[in-house]
Design an enzyme around this catalytic site. Structure first.
Site, PDB file in Angstrom:
ATOM      1  CB  ALA A 141      30.715  43.624  32.864  1.00 32.49           C
ATOM      2  CE1 TYR A 236      32.242  45.692  43.226  1.00 28.29           C
ATOM      3  CE2 TYR A 236      34.500  45.089  43.749  1.00 28.29           C
ATOM      4  CZ  TYR A 236      33.538  45.391  42.818  1.00 28.29           C
ATOM      5  OH  TYR A 236      33.851  45.368  41.486  1.00 28.29           O
TER       6      TYR A 236
END
Length: 397
Positions: A141, A236
């Site tokens: 990430a 999202y």
């Protein structure tokens, strides 16, 4: 040394190294309490120093007895005012605990996107790690990525696509509930986000490992995704993050073709909503979490990253309780998507406002504690100890 929690917005800017040590031990003890399971023995985890990656590493090492290589980019301590990152200490304390159990735990603290790091890992596998890996976990990430071919650096954006999204958010620094507007991304911002957070680097890793002949027959590679529900699709699943996750689906097909001749498989794992450094800064997501966590806690289905990752590998990937969707993705998020859970979460979120979001009506306390744990604060079983900056600098990863 006095460790104090310091938050800027929803970003932790301080760390308690000894709190992180205790949390790593807490997670190890949780896995040991569940007993052992049959799983992979030689594992490479790209993005191994926190949240999903760290939880995966702990489960596989202390549950399945796996030797592990962890790749991450972290920073060590420089002074009492700059103690480095939580992941730096996670790497160190995991390695120490694993080696005490007779396990190999190699840490590469380098840029995972670079060709040099890939080659260093390959050389280590060939010379020090029995020559092959049977599981490759991609759990990276990052908000920025430098293309190793062109040298160009790309930055990801958390934005809507199409129309702006307006909704409630939580600022943990100020303990404030407020309305936020998420502006739509440009086409360039969408492309850049896919470049950083999509599946391109995962594919590059698997190509490099395959060409170097360090993948075992039947190798599995996993990549974590999140799809969510209609409650968070606008910002999202239908936003820049969702576009990047869709790219990982495409790259999984490419990797499956690449691994076909060695009976390998690329598996997208659609994880549930959990508290991570990344999820804490996604607009509106904290509000969804404090509603969802309240409902799932009452149902007994709420999971932290260590609980979730252990269930994925122990019960699903290397167990007999796997659930797949029509696209072949593993779906451990089914507990979150349960219709009754979602209906109750929606009803609860609609009741939240600036006066009650941090009361017993919701689970702000759970979300805040889990967020604090990420940097070593509010950790169960932690006992204050004295440590000097020199002792922290002497820790070896």
């Amino acid at each position: 040394m006095d460790f104090k929690q310091n938050i800027r917005g929803n970003v932790a800017i301080s760390v308690n190294p000894l709190g992180r040590k205790q949390q790593v031990l807490n997670h190890i003890n949780y896995i040991k309490s569940k007993g052992s399971y049959e799983g992979p023995k030689k594992v490479l985890i790209i993005g191994a120093s926190s949240s999903y990656g760290l939880a995966t590493r702990i489960s596989l090492a202390f549950g399945a007895g796996a030797d592990t290589i962890g790749v991450s980019y972290e920073k060590g301590p420089k002074s009492e005012r700059n103690l480095g990152t939580a992941g730096w200490y996670n790497n160190i304390f995991f390695k120490k605990a694993a080696e005490e159990e007779g396990l190999v735990a190699k840490n590469f603290v380098q840029d995972a996107f670079s060709h040099e790091t890939k080659q260093d890992v390959i050389d280590y596998i060939k010379t020090e790690f029995a020559g092959k890996v049977d599981l490759v976990v991609y759990s990276l990430a990052s908000g920025r990525r430098t293309d190793p071919e062109t040298g160009e650096t790309y930055t990801s954006s958390i934005k809507a696509i199409g129309d702006p999204v307006v909704g409630p958010n939580i600022n943990m620094e100020k303990e404030e509930y407020y309305t936020e507007t998420l502006e739509p991304a440009t086409e360039q911002e969408i492309a850049d986000t896919v470049k950083v957070m999509g599946g391109e680097d995962w594919e590059l890793w698997m190509k490099a490992l395959k060409e170097a002949d360090v993948l075992a027959d039947g190798v599995l590679t996993t990549n974590y995704s999140y799809l969510g529900t209609e409650l968070n699709h606008p910002y999202y699943g239908h936003g820049t993050l969702g576009r990047a996750k869709a790219d990982c689906d495409v790259k999984a097909d490419t990797i499956n073709s690449l691994l076909a001749d060695i009976n390998g498989k690329a598996q997208i794992v659609v994880a549930t909503a959990v508290t991570t450094k990344a999820s804490s800064v996604i607009p509106f997501f904290p509000v969804y979490c404090v509603g969802l966590y309240k409902v799932m806690t009452e149902k007994g289905t709420h999971e932290t990253p260590i609980m979730h990752m252990d269930r994925i590998y122990r019960d699903m990937i290397y167990g007999e309780k796997a659930e797949y969707d029509d696209e072949g993705r593993l779906r451990p998020d089914s507990l979150e998507l349960d219709a009754d859970t979602q209906a109750k979460t929606k009803d609860l979120i609609e009741k939240l406002d600036e006066n009650n979001f941090n009361t017993s009506l919701a689970a702000y306390d759970i979300f805040y504690k889990e967020f604090s744990n990420l940097n070593g604060f509010m950790v169960d079983n932690y006992v204050e100890q004295d440590v000097t900056i020199e002792e922290l600098k002497a820790l070896d990863y």
